[in-house]
Write a protein that holds these residues in place. Structure first.
Motif, PDB file in Angstrom:
ATOM      1  N   GLN A 157       0.823  -1.213   0.000  1.00 44.13           N
ATOM      2  CA  GLN A 157       0.000   0.000   0.000  1.00 44.13           C
ATOM      3  C   GLN A 157       0.856   1.263   0.000  1.00 44.13           C
ATOM      4  O   GLN A 157       0.467   2.283  -0.584  1.00 44.13           O
ATOM      5  CB  GLN A 157      -0.972  -0.018   1.180  1.00 44.13           C
ATOM      6  N   ARG A 159       3.744   1.428  -1.515  1.00 43.30           N
ATOM      7  CA  ARG A 159       4.180   1.510  -2.914  1.00 43.30           C
ATOM      8  C   ARG A 159       3.044   2.017  -3.802  1.00 43.30           C
ATOM      9  O   ARG A 159       3.271   2.793  -4.741  1.00 43.30           O
ATOM     10  CB  ARG A 159       4.648   0.136  -3.391  1.00 43.30           C
ATOM     11  N   ASN A 160       1.818   1.580  -3.511  1.00 43.89           N
ATOM     12  CA  ASN A 160       0.675   2.039  -4.304  1.00 43.89           C
ATOM     13  C   ASN A 160       0.462   3.540  -4.165  1.00 43.89           C
ATOM     14  O   ASN A 160       0.251   4.251  -5.156  1.00 43.89           O
ATOM     15  CB  ASN A 160      -0.600   1.305  -3.875  1.00 43.89           C
ATOM     16  N   VAL A 161       0.474   4.042  -2.927  1.00 35.66           N
ATOM     17  CA  VAL A 161       0.204   5.454  -2.734  1.00 35.66           C
ATOM     18  C   VAL A 161       1.323   6.303  -3.329  1.00 35.66           C
ATOM     19  O   VAL A 161       1.084   7.383  -3.881  1.00 35.66           O
ATOM     20  CB  VAL A 161      -0.024   5.773  -1.236  1.00 35.66           C
ATOM     21  N   ALA A 163       3.105   5.459  -5.953  1.00 39.31           N
ATOM     22  CA  ALA A 163       3.008   5.361  -7.413  1.00 39.31           C
ATOM     23  C   ALA A 163       1.741   5.989  -7.966  1.00 39.31           C
ATOM     24  O   ALA A 163       1.572   6.063  -9.193  1.00 39.31           O
ATOM     25  CB  ALA A 163       3.087   3.895  -7.836  1.00 39.31           C
ATOM     26  N   GLY A 164       0.824   6.422  -7.085  1.00 35.83           N
ATOM     27  CA  GLY A 164      -0.416   7.004  -7.562  1.00 35.83           C
ATOM     28  C   GLY A 164      -1.459   5.974  -7.930  1.00 35.83           C
ATOM     29  O   GLY A 164      -2.443   6.303  -8.619  1.00 35.83           O
ATOM     30  N   ARG A 165      -1.287   4.747  -7.504  1.00 36.00           N
ATOM     31  CA  ARG A 165      -2.266   3.690  -7.770  1.00 36.00           C
ATOM     32  C   ARG A 165      -3.335   3.684  -6.673  1.00 36.00           C
ATOM     33  O   ARG A 165      -3.126   4.258  -5.605  1.00 36.00           O
ATOM     34  CB  ARG A 165      -1.562   2.323  -7.842  1.00 36.00           C
ATOM     35  N   PRO A 166      -4.475   3.033  -6.904  1.00 34.34           N
ATOM     36  CA  PRO A 166      -5.492   2.926  -5.854  1.00 34.34           C
ATOM     37  C   PRO A 166      -4.896   2.295  -4.599  1.00 34.34           C
ATOM     38  O   PRO A 166      -4.045   1.404  -4.680  1.00 34.34           O
ATOM     39  CB  PRO A 166      -6.561   2.023  -6.482  1.00 34.34           C
ATOM     40  N   VAL A 167      -5.361   2.761  -3.468  1.00 33.23           N
ATOM     41  CA  VAL A 167      -4.761   2.347  -2.208  1.00 33.23           C
ATOM     42  C   VAL A 167      -5.842   1.886  -1.240  1.00 33.23           C
ATOM     43  O   VAL A 167      -6.976   2.388  -1.271  1.00 33.23           O
ATOM     44  CB  VAL A 167      -3.939   3.502  -1.603  1.00 33.23           C
ATOM     45  N   THR A 168      -5.510   0.924  -0.422  1.00 31.32           N
ATOM     46  CA  THR A 168      -6.380   0.464   0.654  1.00 31.32           C
ATOM     47  C   THR A 168      -5.878   1.042   1.965  1.00 31.32           C
ATOM     48  O   THR A 168      -4.697   0.915   2.284  1.00 31.32           O
ATOM     49  CB  THR A 168      -6.383  -1.076   0.740  1.00 31.32           C
ATOM     50  N   ARG A 216       2.411  15.121  -8.598  1.00 29.80           N
ATOM     51  CA  ARG A 216       1.925  13.825  -8.131  1.00 29.80           C
ATOM     52  C   ARG A 216       2.029  13.713  -6.619  1.00 29.80           C
ATOM     53  O   ARG A 216       1.182  13.087  -5.971  1.00 29.80           O
ATOM     54  CB  ARG A 216       2.693  12.688  -8.812  1.00 29.80           C
TER      55      ARG A 216
END
Length: 636
Positions: A157, A159-161, A163-168, A216
């Motif tokens: 999560q 890494r997701n945040v 990278a700008g990807r959806p996050v939980t 970003r």
């Protein structure tokens, strides 16, 4: 690092270490301050203050019992698992087993135990701090990484945040708690490994985010991130390393900072406890950098929230969000008003602003929110705390569970009651012989700089006054600045039984600059009068207050089963609790004074009024537990 940057780092360390380091470890450099004002104030370390018997020490003792009841290895479960180490105990339930912010409790717990250690000197808390820090160090060694976290999917999560990807969940919010816990383990408990673990974790964050462009990065800040700007600025102050200040400023959420710095209100609809920690960071960066935009933003936010968006208790928000002040009457029917985390963080912001510009207004709000928000949040039987404090008439307080909740408010509650001595006394930042007395709380102060020990004995708020005794080896000259709160019209002071001061100018400090002799005793009387506090947006709806205390209408226990109904499960605020009173009780003044309508019963701080068809008792909100209540009245 340039010479200028080194000087700035040293200046930044001064207020930080003065505020939170044990003993007399404050740096000698003068702090850089933004936004004008006087010379500021320096919080005296928690190690110098000891609570004496009274309601605050009772609350601290309940927190102490809870902290020591928890199994630290259960809080460490996810951290060891992610590092490839076998967990030593099962993970706790509630938020610790969910995907919102698992691991956040360990950070709060580490902060609370560090502050409880320095507040009490009890070795059990220092041993707990050592266990947590050593375990996190072992996790870093095993994983060969600076990252320590308890997310079920490791670093995914984060890494997701990044990278700008959806996050939980809220990964940066969670990491802020861990950073803050390690900071407190260093500055309060003095654990030798705490700062190395902290800096290695922060370096992982520096490396992980360095490739993100500004646009970003700002988009990433749309997801709750706690006070990352504050704790990184603190780390810069402790180490002098520019990379931490740089990352702290990258966590400036410009969508909030810029309008606040310009004096524009854009708060409607925003998640309140997402914004408050950001503003604490702005206040910290005002100290660190001297940039006035930070100070302007922090002061404007505080004034807007306190004067336009707060309920009488000092709490704010509904459903965890700010709403237009004119909508306050419609929001009174909610069971989800006044999130306790928000009050905790507003107190932290208030304290920061007071140190920059000492003012009775800041100290008055601190007292009001501490009494009616924080002290009122704790179950006097179990020590558990509230998530929300409902303004809905006829609703009771709902408390968490020891092992099945672990809300954000559970974590801030751990901290709140571990640091009750941190804002009673302040030393003038420029005049080491001047002492502010802000809190009327039974306590002792070891003011080592001046060879003085101050003993404050009081049953406030049960009694409207306090006694201050000077203990010193020889006569010593210093200035004592006593808060004359806005709620007290006529303050009087006696020295050794003889009249010394009569003041009818509330909202200012009474300064007593004199040669004090060993054994001198000041008796301060602070009469508390009844008064009404109107609800924002409604002049015909008000809370009844006496001095700084909100008096709640006691509406009985009908339909309540304390063993089941008064425990809140996650966000479950409903069921049988939704029944009962839904209309505001009416306060029939009808040309009478408030003192005629609300009469004392003879018991301390107990009152009664005649409402249509019944008598209603009133009591301080912080003493209401396990019963239905109403904070506001419809004025007739």
């Amino acid at each position: 690092m340039t010479d200028r940057r080194r000087l700035l780092a040293g200046a930044a360390a001064a207020p930080l270490l003065a505020a939170i380091a044990p003993g007399a470890q404050a740096a000698a450099a003068a702090p850089v301050r933004g936004g004008g004002g006087g010379g500021g104030a320096r919080p005296l370390p928690l190690s110098r203050v000891r609570l004496l018997p009274g309601p605050f020490d009772d609350a601290r003792a309940l927190d102490e019992r809870y902290l020591l009841s928890l199994n630290v290895d259960r809080l460490l479960h996810g951290f060891r698992s992610n590092a490839g180490l076998a967990p030593k105990a099962a993970r706790y339930r509630g938020w610790e087993s969910g995907d919102l912010c698992p691991g956040h409790t360990l950070g709060h717990y580490l902060s609370a135990c560090s502050m409880m250690w320095v507040s009490t000197g009890q070795g059990a808390f220092r041993r707990r701090v050592a266990h947590v820090v050593d375990e996190l160090h072992a996790c870093q060694q095993a994983a060969r990484s600076g990252l320590v976290c308890a997310f079920a999917d490791g670093d995914a999560q984060l890494r997701n945040v990044i990278a700008g990807r959806p996050v939980t969940g809220v990964p940066w919010y969670t990491m802020h708690k861990i950073l803050a816990g390690l900071r407190d383990a260093h500055v309060h408990a003095g654990h030798p490994r705490a700062q190395p673990v902290l800096t290695r974790l922060a370096d992982w964050m520096v490396d992980a985010t360095q490739g993100i462009g500004d646009e970003r990065f700002q988009q990433m800040l749309g997801i709750e991130f706690g006070g990352m700007n504050e704790v990184l600025a603190d780390l810069h102050g402790l180490t002098g390393e520019a990379r931490y200040l740089h990352l702290a400023q990258r966590f400036d959420h410009r969508a909030l900072l810029e309008p606040l710095a310009e004096g524009r209100d854009t708060l409607d609809g925003l998640h309140s406890n997402t914004q408050i920690p950001k503003v604490i960071g702005f206040a910290r960066l005002a100290e660190t950098t001297g940039e006035t935009r930070y100070a302007k933003a922090a002061r404007y936010f505080w004034g807007n929230v306190v004067h336009q968006r707060s309920f009488a208790t000092g709490g704010n928000g509904e459903g965890e969000h700010f709403f237009p002040p004119a909508e306050a009457p419609q929001r009174l029917g909610s069971a989800k008003t006044m999130e306790t985390c928000c009050t905790h963080n507003m107190l932290r912001l208030t304290r920061a602003l007071f140190t920059a510009e000492p003012s009775v207004a800041y100290a008055d709000y601190y007292e009001r929110a501490l009494l009616n928000g924080i002290l009122a949040s704790q179950d006097p039987l179990s020590g558990m705390v509230t998530y929300f404090q409902a303004t809905r008439p006829g609703y009771p307080k709902l408390y968490g569970t020891p092992e099945r909740s672990f809300w954000c408010c559970t974590g801030t509650g751990m901290e709140s009651f571990a640091k009750l001595g941190d804002s009673i006394y302040f030393q003038d930042a420029e005049d080491a012989r001047a002492l502010y007395v802000n809190g009327f709380i039974a306590s002792t102060l070891d003011w080592a700089e001046n060879g003085v020990r101050l003993r404050q004995t009081t049953r406030f708020p049960d009694e409207a006054g306090t006694r201050l005794a000077i203990e010193a080896g020889t006569p010593v000259r210093f200035a004592l600045r006593l808060r004359h709160p806005a709620w007290c019209q006529h303050l009087t002071i006696k020295l050794n039984g003889r009249p010394l001061v009569e003041r009818t100018e509330p909202g200012r400090y009474v300064e007593l600059d004199r040669l004090w002799r060993p054994g001198d005793v000041l008796d301060v009387t602070l009469p508390m009068r009844l008064h009404l506090q109107a609800l924002p947006g409604a002049s015909d709806i008000a809370a009844v207050m006496v001095g700084p205390l909100v008096l709640a209408a006691r509406l009985g226990t009908e339909g309540l089963q304390p063993g089941a109904d008064l425990v809140a499960s996650e966000y479950a605020y409903g069921g049988v609790l939704a029944s009962g009173h839904t209309a505001l009780p009416r306060l029939a003044l009808q040309g009478r004074s408030l003192r005629d309508a609300v009469r004392p019963t003879g018991a301390p701080l107990q009152f009664r009024t005649t409402a249509p068809g019944r008598e209603i008792d009133l009591a301080p909100f912080h003493r209401i537990a396990h019963e239905r209540y109403s904070l506001y009245w419809q004025l007739a």
